[in-house]
Scaffold this active site. Structure first.
Site, PDB file in Angstrom:
ATOM      1  N   GLU A   1       1.046  -1.266   0.085  1.00  0.00           N
ATOM      2  CA  GLU A   1      -0.383  -0.093  -0.267  1.00  0.00           C
ATOM      3  C   GLU A   1       0.918   1.241   0.264  1.00  0.00           C
ATOM      4  O   GLU A   1       1.463   1.891   1.177  1.00  0.00           O
ATOM      5  CB  GLU A   1      -1.084   0.039   0.771  1.00  0.00           C
ATOM      6  CG  GLU A   1      -1.709   0.960   1.029  1.00  0.00           C
ATOM      7  CD  GLU A   1      -1.869   2.656   1.050  1.00  0.00           C
ATOM      8  OE1 GLU A   1      -1.030   3.259   0.048  1.00  0.00           O
ATOM      9  OE2 GLU A   1      -1.474   3.267   1.846  1.00  0.00           O
TER      10      GLU A   1
ATOM     11  N   GLU B   1       3.793   8.720  -3.399  1.00  0.00           N
ATOM     12  CA  GLU B   1       4.533   8.486  -2.077  1.00  0.00           C
ATOM     13  C   GLU B   1       5.918   7.608  -2.918  1.00  0.00           C
ATOM     14  O   GLU B   1       6.358   6.913  -1.556  1.00  0.00           O
ATOM     15  CB  GLU B   1       3.674   7.975  -0.444  1.00  0.00           C
ATOM     16  CG  GLU B   1       2.879   8.775  -0.113  1.00  0.00           C
ATOM     17  CD  GLU B   1       1.782   8.210   0.438  1.00  0.00           C
ATOM     18  OE1 GLU B   1       1.550   6.600   0.363  1.00  0.00           O
ATOM     19  OE2 GLU B   1       0.508   8.825   0.897  1.00  0.00           O
TER      20      GLU B   1
END
Length: 639
Positions: free
Chosen positions: A94, A103
């Site tokens: 994730e 990210e």
């Protein structure tokens, strides 16, 4: 052990050294994390925080099945003496944000396929797909460009225009991520169907190097292409049977709606608005590097000609305005109703002999003051960036010799800066780029106090005062970010709940936090109440300002927290609110100022309880403004 941390106080402007517990950063990071919100997301595959994972694994009886490696994946070693004995055949991750890749998902996957997993492995999630839709939206476009401002002066209409540098500036590459589901359909016009921009298959090697993708669009309506709206979905399995989508309300049915605050939708601003005609094809290009995406739109031409035109360089703000003003600030400056309030107020206080000083960051008040008849106007700018932006503005409007920019802090202002003149009208919006919470803009009061010796004895201060307001609300969804998770997919994650609660108790639970409430629906359970006032006509007092009282609850509902905001009283009967605009119906639905963040103080006792046997009928409050530190301490009790 104690740590000394330096910070610039956003309210007083002073540089401070604070003595903090050695775990301060750790607690603050956990308290402000959104992990609980992520675990409430029923669709999401997740990895708990590393320092809670071991306890959770043991508590759930998987100590001999799951090994927790407290490392970044790029530091994990494989081999007989490594963290993993052999390469894995399933990759569970994730790594996503609202933009999907912000990210560092791409370089992390790239590394994993090279060093950590077997060829032909299966990945969960299996693939991600990014979708786009072209729209025209005056509201969203107002977050990126400054529109002409019309001023009715005594000698005719004046128009404040942007410098050409700003008109042609591509802005900043950072994504504008918002709760698009709170944007009414009347605020944008759809110009194209939803199309797939690109997909990433995570079970195959991933490349993070900069690249571009191109799609052909056929506009379904003529208009001005200004905005690319984007979101993604993920297929958890190869067949796509288990799908998690971020699609907004007009794309998917509301019955499948899952509220999230960790993954929202993206708004991308095209470098310039482009006219498009219904049925006349255009090419939309998405460029990306390892961490961000940006878009450009072109008329459909020959394929070779178009390929030669692709630039993968990230957009850079050349005008400096996008560095000084964030997107809500652009929206605020474009708010004609708000500007009208300042014009009306200035017209009441300015005289032909007025010497005016403006204290705000990159404000257009100096231009308004000049056009409305002030004899001389000075503007105090705290930074080189705001000085640069103001210089360009004044030059574009031929005012460079009419308004003097002073680059100095208020306490360092000298008579020579002001050409030995005394200030008869002191103005501020107030707006300062360092402000996070509504009361941080009280820096204006401290600045006003610092320049007292340069003011006439009969000085007019605009705004003349400010007030702090509070209202008790029930949130539709925002309460979830503070709600304990308990169990997630059968796993007991109480350990993590306890860790977050411990960190909240360490510092955060007695503080309010900023949220743009136009994105987070709530209903009022009480009337708004004024709790503190600040008189800018006087200097900041030496003593603290304190108040205690109660707010009666008028509607039934869960009292999730208190919302606080500031109102600025510009002149007699003219005020601007940074918070509540109106309570729109009998149910108590609230409309909030969309350009400002409001302060939210969560009532943990309500959020953490499964049921409330007795609904409270009032909320007691105690609020203290420490004039030395500029901080507001608050406490609430449900009765």
């Amino acid at each position: 052990m104690k740590t000394f941390c330096g910070r610039a106080n956003p309210t007083t402007g002073a540089m401070e050294w604070l003595e903090e517990d050695e775990n301060y950063d750790y607690h603050q990071e956990i308290a402000r994390s959104r992990y609980a919100d992520m675990l409430h997301d029923k669709d999401r595959v997740f990895k708990p925080m590393a320092n809670a994972a071991v306890k959770i694994v043991e508590k759930n009886g998987f100590r001999d099945k799951i090994k927790v490696i407290n490392k970044h994946s790029t530091e994990v070693t494989v081999g007989p003496d490594g963290d993993m004995q052999c390469r894995a055949n399933i990759l569970v991750t994730e790594l996503f944000d609202t933009e999907l890749i912000g990210e560092g998902a791409l370089p992390t996957y790239e590394h994993a396929h090279k060093y950590l997993v077997q060829e032909g492995c299966e990945a969960v999630p299996h693939r991600a797909t990014v979708y786009v839709q072209l729209v025209e939206s005056k509201r969203m476009w107002s977050w990126n460009k400054l529109f002409p401002i019309h001023v009715e002066a005594e000698d005719g209409e004046k128009i404040i225009v942007s410098p050409s540098e700003m008109e042609n500036c591509p802005g900043v590459p950072s994504v504008c991520d918002i709760q698009l589901n709170q944007l009414p359909s009347s605020d944008f016009t759809i110009l194209s169907d939803v199309v797939t921009m690109f997909s990433v298959d995570f079970s195959k090697p991933v490349r993070s190097a900069s690249t571009y993708y191109r799609v052909q669009l056929e506009p379904v309506k003529s208009g001005k292409a200004q905005i690319v709206l984007s979101w993604w979905d993920i297929d958890m399995d190869p067949s796509g049977m288990i799908n998690c989508t971020m699609a907004p309300y007009w794309v998917k049915s509301t019955s499948a709606f899952q509220w999230r605050d960790h993954w929202m939708q993206c708004v991308y601003f095209l470098p310039n608005e482009e006219p498009v005609l219904q049925g006349e094809k255009v090419h939309l290009t998405a460029c990306r590097d390892e961490y961000s995406v940006w878009y450009k739109l072109q008329k459909a031409r020959g394929e070779e000609e178009n390929k030669a035109d692709v630039r993968v360089d990230s957009p850079v703000c050349r005008c400096h305005a996008h560095l000084l003003w964030n997107r809500p600030r652009f929206g605020e400056l474009n708010d004609q109703n708000r500007t009208r309030q300042y014009i009306k107020s200035l017209m009441k206080v300015l005289k032909t002999d007025s010497v005016c000083l403006c204290i705000s960051d990159g404000s257009l008040l100096p231009v308004l003051a000049h056009y409305l008849g002030a004899k001389q106007v000075f503007t105090l700018e705290n930074s080189a960036v705001s000085c640069s932006v103001m210089e360009k503005f004044f030059k574009a409007n031929r005012l460079e010799d009419k308004i003097k920019i002073i680059e100095a802090r208020p306490e360092l202002l000298t008579s020579s800066h002001l050409e030995d003149k005394k200030i008869s009208v002191l103005v501020g919006e107030p707006f300062f780029t360092t402000s996070l919470l509504p009361w941080h803009n009280l820096y204006f009061w401290y600045a006003r106090t610092a320049v007292t010796s340069h003011l006439t004895s009969s000085v007019t201060v605009l705004p003349q005062s400010a007030s702090l307001h509070v209202m008790i609300v029930e949130f539709q969804d925002l309460w979830r970010i503070r709600s304990p998770c308990g169990t997630c997919e059968g796993f007991d994650v109480q350990t993590m709940d306890d860790m977050i609660k411990n960190s909240l108790n360490f510092r955060e639970s007695k503080e309010a936090e900023p949220h743009p409430l136009w994105e987070y629906p709530c209903k009022s359970l009480s009337d708004p109440q004024e709790v503190l006032t600040f008189d800018f006509r006087k200097t900041v007092p030496q003593h603290c300002l304190s108040t205690e009282g109660s707010v009666n609850l008028l509607r039934k509902g869960k009292s999730h927290g208190a919302v606080l905001w500031m109102e600025y009283h510009l002149a007699a009967d003219i005020s601007v609110s940074t918070g509540l605009m109106q309570i729109s119906n009998e149910k108590g639905n609230c409309e909030w100022n969309p350009h400002c963040k409001q302060a939210v103080y969560f009532f943990s006792s309500v959020i953490e309880s499964e049921t409330l046997s007795d609904l409270p009928n009032a909320v007691m409050y105690a609020i203290n403004f420490n004039t030395k530190t500029g901080e507001i301490a608050m406490d609430f009790k449900l009765l």
